[in-house]
Design a protein around this motif. Sequence first.
Motif, PDB file in Angstrom:
ATOM      1  N   PHE A 207       0.574  -1.342  -0.263  1.00  8.64           N
ATOM      2  CA  PHE A 207      -0.385  -0.496   0.462  1.00  8.64           C
ATOM      3  C   PHE A 207       1.053   1.010   0.059  1.00  8.64           C
ATOM      4  N   GLU A 208       0.517   2.683  -0.904  1.00 10.13           N
ATOM      5  CA  GLU A 208       0.893   3.679  -0.714  1.00 10.13           C
ATOM      6  C   GLU A 208       0.005   4.291  -1.041  1.00 10.13           C
TER       7      GLU A 208
ATOM      8  N   ASP B 193      -0.836  -2.075  -4.012  1.00  8.75           N
ATOM      9  CA  ASP B 193      -0.358  -3.224  -4.740  1.00  8.75           C
ATOM     10  C   ASP B 193      -0.307  -4.065  -4.910  1.00  8.75           C
ATOM     11  N   MET B 194      -0.700  -5.302  -6.039  1.00  9.20           N
ATOM     12  CA  MET B 194      -1.201  -6.665  -6.280  1.00  9.20           C
ATOM     13  C   MET B 194      -0.493  -6.855  -7.251  1.00  9.20           C
ATOM     14  N   THR B 195       0.673  -6.304  -7.333  1.00  8.12           N
ATOM     15  CA  THR B 195       1.425  -7.002  -9.635  1.00  8.12           C
ATOM     16  C   THR B 195       1.488  -7.874  -8.875  1.00  8.12           C
ATOM     17  N   GLY B 196       1.978  -8.781  -7.733  1.00  3.48           N
ATOM     18  CA  GLY B 196       2.425 -10.303  -7.764  1.00  3.48           C
ATOM     19  C   GLY B 196       2.062 -11.247  -7.690  1.00  3.48           C
ATOM     20  N   TRP B 197       0.910 -10.873  -7.189  1.00  6.48           N
ATOM     21  CA  TRP B 197      -0.029 -11.451  -6.640  1.00  6.48           C
ATOM     22  C   TRP B 197      -0.226 -12.686  -8.041  1.00  6.48           C
ATOM     23  N   GLN B 198      -0.484 -14.276  -7.898  1.00  5.24           N
ATOM     24  CA  GLN B 198      -0.837 -15.360  -8.854  1.00  5.24           C
ATOM     25  C   GLN B 198      -1.984 -15.820  -8.088  1.00  5.24           C
ATOM     26  N   GLY B 199      -2.595 -15.643  -6.851  1.00  2.00           N
ATOM     27  CA  GLY B 199      -4.303 -16.164  -6.175  1.00  2.00           C
ATOM     28  C   GLY B 199      -3.360 -16.351  -4.699  1.00  2.00           C
ATOM     29  N   PHE B 200      -3.399 -15.250  -4.080  1.00  4.76           N
ATOM     30  CA  PHE B 200      -3.483 -15.045  -2.613  1.00  4.76           C
ATOM     31  C   PHE B 200      -4.244 -15.570  -1.997  1.00  4.76           C
TER      32      PHE B 200
ATOM     33  N   LEU C 159      -6.736   3.004  -5.840  1.00 10.02           N
ATOM     34  CA  LEU C 159      -6.415   1.891  -7.451  1.00 10.02           C
ATOM     35  C   LEU C 159      -6.269   0.561  -6.667  1.00 10.02           C
ATOM     36  N   ALA C 160      -5.828  -0.101  -7.824  1.00 11.69           N
ATOM     37  CA  ALA C 160      -5.798  -1.743  -7.156  1.00 11.69           C
ATOM     38  C   ALA C 160      -5.124  -1.822  -8.569  1.00 11.69           C
ATOM     39  N   VAL C 161      -3.499  -2.446  -8.003  1.00  6.36           N
ATOM     40  CA  VAL C 161      -2.955  -2.995  -9.279  1.00  6.36           C
ATOM     41  C   VAL C 161      -2.684  -4.100  -9.417  1.00  6.36           C
ATOM     42  N   PHE C 162      -2.637  -4.846 -10.350  1.00  7.04           N
ATOM     43  CA  PHE C 162      -2.134  -6.089 -11.033  1.00  7.04           C
ATOM     44  C   PHE C 162      -1.421  -6.565 -11.921  1.00  7.04           C
ATOM     45  N   GLY C 163      -0.725  -7.012 -11.227  1.00  9.75           N
ATOM     46  CA  GLY C 163       0.440  -7.670 -12.776  1.00  9.75           C
ATOM     47  C   GLY C 163      -0.144  -8.360 -13.640  1.00  9.75           C
TER      48      GLY C 163
ATOM     49  N   VAL D  98     -15.290   6.520  -1.232  1.00  3.81           N
ATOM     50  CA  VAL D  98     -14.757   7.184  -1.906  1.00  3.81           C
ATOM     51  C   VAL D  98     -15.059   7.942  -3.468  1.00  3.81           C
ATOM     52  N   GLU D  99     -14.565   8.534  -3.580  1.00  2.00           N
ATOM     53  CA  GLU D  99     -14.974   8.933  -5.256  1.00  2.00           C
ATOM     54  C   GLU D  99     -14.724   8.073  -6.129  1.00  2.00           C
ATOM     55  N   LYS D 100     -13.466   7.746  -6.629  1.00  2.00           N
ATOM     56  CA  LYS D 100     -13.387   6.863  -7.787  1.00  2.00           C
ATOM     57  C   LYS D 100     -12.212   5.868  -7.206  1.00  2.00           C
ATOM     58  N   ALA D 101     -12.794   4.612  -7.851  1.00  2.00           N
ATOM     59  CA  ALA D 101     -12.409   3.457  -7.701  1.00  2.00           C
ATOM     60  C   ALA D 101     -11.637   3.098  -9.310  1.00  2.00           C
ATOM     61  N   GLY D 102     -10.322   2.932  -9.027  1.00  2.00           N
ATOM     62  CA  GLY D 102      -9.622   1.787 -10.388  1.00  2.00           C
ATOM     63  C   GLY D 102      -9.457   0.978  -9.872  1.00  2.00           C
TER      64      GLY D 102
END
Length: 129
Positions: free
Chosen positions: A16-17, A26-33, A58-62, A88-92
Amino acid sequence: MQSSTFADPAEYEWGFEKRGRVGIWDMTGWQGFADGDLEAASDHYRERGKRADIDATLAVFGETTQLPKETQEFMRDAWSTNIAYAGVEKAGFVAPGITALAVKSTIESDGADVENFTDLEAALEWAQS
């Protein structure tokens, strides 16, 4: 200061940041938690996202993110509720290919603008506008 009311990202495979008033998971390393990791990320999103210093998320996937049916169902139920709870107003959702679109398509939100992106910078620009 990390609150004891929600998960510490340092203990999990996601991060998280915050950039300005945008919370980024930041979920970029997720291959199925494991279920515990996904639930912790969901709890963190809900509790951290509702704080007054965050207006958008924002949720970021790899590239290797896998979204089996059970995960999509969890996202539809839990994340749709979390977005409303956080207020929240926006969810990306950000990911290469169709992953972000697949996630966005499961989300039901009456109060927030929900979008998908393939580029984090474009998503940030949208979230901060």
